[in-house]
Design a protein around this motif. Structure first.
Motif, PDB file in Angstrom:
ATOM      1  N   MET A   1       0.839  -1.173   0.000  1.00  0.00           N
ATOM      2  CA  MET A   1       0.000   0.000   0.000  1.00  0.00           C
ATOM      3  C   MET A   1       0.887   1.240   0.000  1.00  0.00           C
ATOM      4  O   MET A   1       1.759   1.388   0.834  1.00  0.00           O
ATOM      5  CB  MET A   1      -0.897  -0.019   1.239  1.00  0.00           C
ATOM      6  N   GLN A   2       0.644   2.138  -0.925  1.00  0.00           N
ATOM      7  CA  GLN A   2       1.479   3.325  -1.088  1.00  0.00           C
ATOM      8  C   GLN A   2       1.036   4.434  -0.122  1.00  0.00           C
ATOM      9  O   GLN A   2      -0.145   4.747  -0.011  1.00  0.00           O
ATOM     10  CB  GLN A   2       1.366   3.806  -2.528  1.00  0.00           C
ATOM     11  N   LYS A   3       1.999   5.039   0.549  1.00  0.00           N
ATOM     12  CA  LYS A   3       1.720   6.132   1.478  1.00  0.00           C
ATOM     13  C   LYS A   3       1.385   7.393   0.689  1.00  0.00           C
ATOM     14  O   LYS A   3       1.987   7.665  -0.345  1.00  0.00           O
ATOM     15  CB  LYS A   3       2.924   6.392   2.376  1.00  0.00           C
ATOM     16  N   ASN A   4       0.420   8.159   1.181  1.00  0.00           N
ATOM     17  CA  ASN A   4       0.092   9.424   0.524  1.00  0.00           C
ATOM     18  C   ASN A   4      -0.152  10.551   1.538  1.00  0.00           C
ATOM     19  O   ASN A   4      -0.677  11.595   1.187  1.00  0.00           O
ATOM     20  CB  ASN A   4      -1.101   9.267  -0.427  1.00  0.00           C
ATOM     21  N   VAL A   5       0.217  10.329   2.807  1.00  0.00           N
ATOM     22  CA  VAL A   5       0.088  11.353   3.844  1.00  0.00           C
ATOM     23  C   VAL A   5       1.446  11.507   4.513  1.00  0.00           C
ATOM     24  O   VAL A   5       1.998  10.555   5.044  1.00  0.00           O
ATOM     25  CB  VAL A   5      -0.970  10.962   4.902  1.00  0.00           C
ATOM     26  N   GLY A   6       1.986  12.706   4.468  1.00  0.00           N
ATOM     27  CA  GLY A   6       3.290  12.937   5.082  1.00  0.00           C
ATOM     28  C   GLY A   6       3.483  14.402   5.418  1.00  0.00           C
ATOM     29  O   GLY A   6       2.622  15.240   5.174  1.00  0.00           O
ATOM     30  N   GLY A   7       4.628  14.709   5.960  1.00  0.00           N
ATOM     31  CA  GLY A   7       4.980  16.095   6.274  1.00  0.00           C
ATOM     32  C   GLY A   7       4.039  16.737   7.261  1.00  0.00           C
ATOM     33  O   GLY A   7       3.591  16.130   8.234  1.00  0.00           O
ATOM     34  N   MET A   8       3.740  17.993   7.006  1.00  0.00           N
ATOM     35  CA  MET A   8       2.860  18.771   7.889  1.00  0.00           C
ATOM     36  C   MET A   8       1.441  18.205   7.904  1.00  0.00           C
ATOM     37  O   MET A   8       0.745  18.296   8.917  1.00  0.00           O
ATOM     38  CB  MET A   8       2.830  20.244   7.465  1.00  0.00           C
ATOM     39  N   ASP A   9       1.012  17.625   6.804  1.00  0.00           N
ATOM     40  CA  ASP A   9      -0.313  17.015   6.734  1.00  0.00           C
ATOM     41  C   ASP A   9      -0.430  15.912   7.787  1.00  0.00           C
ATOM     42  O   ASP A   9      -1.395  15.853   8.546  1.00  0.00           O
ATOM     43  CB  ASP A   9      -0.537  16.446   5.332  1.00  0.00           C
ATOM     44  N   ARG A  10       0.572  15.063   7.875  1.00  0.00           N
ATOM     45  CA  ARG A  10       0.566  13.973   8.858  1.00  0.00           C
ATOM     46  C   ARG A  10       0.609  14.521  10.278  1.00  0.00           C
ATOM     47  O   ARG A  10      -0.131  14.075  11.156  1.00  0.00           O
ATOM     48  CB  ARG A  10       1.748  13.045   8.619  1.00  0.00           C
ATOM     49  N   LYS A  11       1.479  15.489  10.509  1.00  0.00           N
ATOM     50  CA  LYS A  11       1.601  16.069  11.849  1.00  0.00           C
ATOM     51  C   LYS A  11       0.288  16.713  12.283  1.00  0.00           C
ATOM     52  O   LYS A  11      -0.134  16.555  13.429  1.00  0.00           O
ATOM     53  CB  LYS A  11       2.737  17.089  11.883  1.00  0.00           C
ATOM     54  N   ALA A  12      -0.357  17.423  11.377  1.00  0.00           N
ATOM     55  CA  ALA A  12      -1.633  18.062  11.701  1.00  0.00           C
ATOM     56  C   ALA A  12      -2.696  17.024  12.042  1.00  0.00           C
ATOM     57  O   ALA A  12      -3.460  17.190  12.999  1.00  0.00           O
ATOM     58  CB  ALA A  12      -2.093  18.927  10.536  1.00  0.00           C
ATOM     59  N   ARG A  13      -2.742  15.939  11.271  1.00  0.00           N
ATOM     60  CA  ARG A  13      -3.708  14.870  11.545  1.00  0.00           C
ATOM     61  C   ARG A  13      -3.451  14.231  12.903  1.00  0.00           C
ATOM     62  O   ARG A  13      -4.385  13.878  13.623  1.00  0.00           O
ATOM     63  CB  ARG A  13      -3.639  13.806  10.456  1.00  0.00           C
ATOM     64  N   LEU A  14      -2.166  14.044  13.242  1.00  0.00           N
ATOM     65  CA  LEU A  14      -1.813  13.402  14.504  1.00  0.00           C
ATOM     66  C   LEU A  14      -2.037  14.308  15.714  1.00  0.00           C
ATOM     67  O   LEU A  14      -2.079  13.832  16.847  1.00  0.00           O
ATOM     68  CB  LEU A  14      -0.363  12.913  14.463  1.00  0.00           C
ATOM     69  N   VAL A  15      -2.177  15.599  15.483  1.00  0.00           N
ATOM     70  CA  VAL A  15      -2.474  16.535  16.580  1.00  0.00           C
ATOM     71  C   VAL A  15      -3.979  16.802  16.654  1.00  0.00           C
ATOM     72  O   VAL A  15      -4.599  16.678  17.715  1.00  0.00           O
ATOM     73  CB  VAL A  15      -1.695  17.866  16.401  1.00  0.00           C
ATOM     74  N   VAL A  16      -4.587  17.144  15.537  1.00  0.00           N
ATOM     75  CA  VAL A  16      -6.003  17.514  15.516  1.00  0.00           C
ATOM     76  C   VAL A  16      -6.907  16.306  15.773  1.00  0.00           C
ATOM     77  O   VAL A  16      -7.922  16.427  16.474  1.00  0.00           O
ATOM     78  CB  VAL A  16      -6.364  18.200  14.181  1.00  0.00           C
ATOM     79  N   GLY A  17      -6.534  15.132  15.246  1.00  0.00           N
ATOM     80  CA  GLY A  17      -7.356  13.931  15.434  1.00  0.00           C
ATOM     81  C   GLY A  17      -7.597  13.601  16.897  1.00  0.00           C
ATOM     82  O   GLY A  17      -8.757  13.507  17.337  1.00  0.00           O
ATOM     83  N   PRO A  18      -6.544  13.415  17.691  1.00  0.00           N
ATOM     84  CA  PRO A  18      -6.760  13.123  19.120  1.00  0.00           C
ATOM     85  C   PRO A  18      -7.474  14.246  19.879  1.00  0.00           C
ATOM     86  O   PRO A  18      -8.254  13.973  20.793  1.00  0.00           O
ATOM     87  CB  PRO A  18      -5.339  12.921  19.652  1.00  0.00           C
ATOM     88  N   ILE A  19      -7.235  15.498  19.486  1.00  0.00           N
ATOM     89  CA  ILE A  19      -7.940  16.609  20.135  1.00  0.00           C
ATOM     90  C   ILE A  19      -9.436  16.492  19.876  1.00  0.00           C
ATOM     91  O   ILE A  19     -10.255  16.640  20.790  1.00  0.00           O
ATOM     92  CB  ILE A  19      -7.388  17.973  19.666  1.00  0.00           C
TER      93      ILE A  19
END
Length: 73
Positions: A1-19
């Motif tokens: 499976m090819q990754k398509n989420v990285g960089g700031m997009d990934r960091k934002a998801r990992l911060v906003v998601g749990p919030i």
């Protein structure tokens, strides 16, 4: 499976998601007056963001042809 989420997009998801998950849980127990629909929406969106950030794969990004991952692997 090819990754398509990285960089700031990934960091934002990992911060906003749990919030959003915490906000949804707080609304479910009545600590935040968000209502049932708002609580469910926060829980669902938070879970999706957290999971897609963790696995670095987003079906919506794939559908739209968006790739924010600098290195595929």
């Amino acid at each position: 499976m090819q990754k398509n989420v990285g960089g700031m997009d990934r960091k934002a998801r990992l911060v906003v998601g749990p919030i959003l998950l915490l906000v949804g849980l707080a609304a479910v127990v009545g600590a935040i007056p968000l209502g049932t629909v708002g609580a469910i929406a926060a829980l669902v969106v938070g879970a999706i963001l957290a999971v897609t950030g963790a696995v670095q794969r987003c079906p919506l990004n794939a559908l739209l042809g968006v790739d924010t991952c600098p290195i595929d692997g």
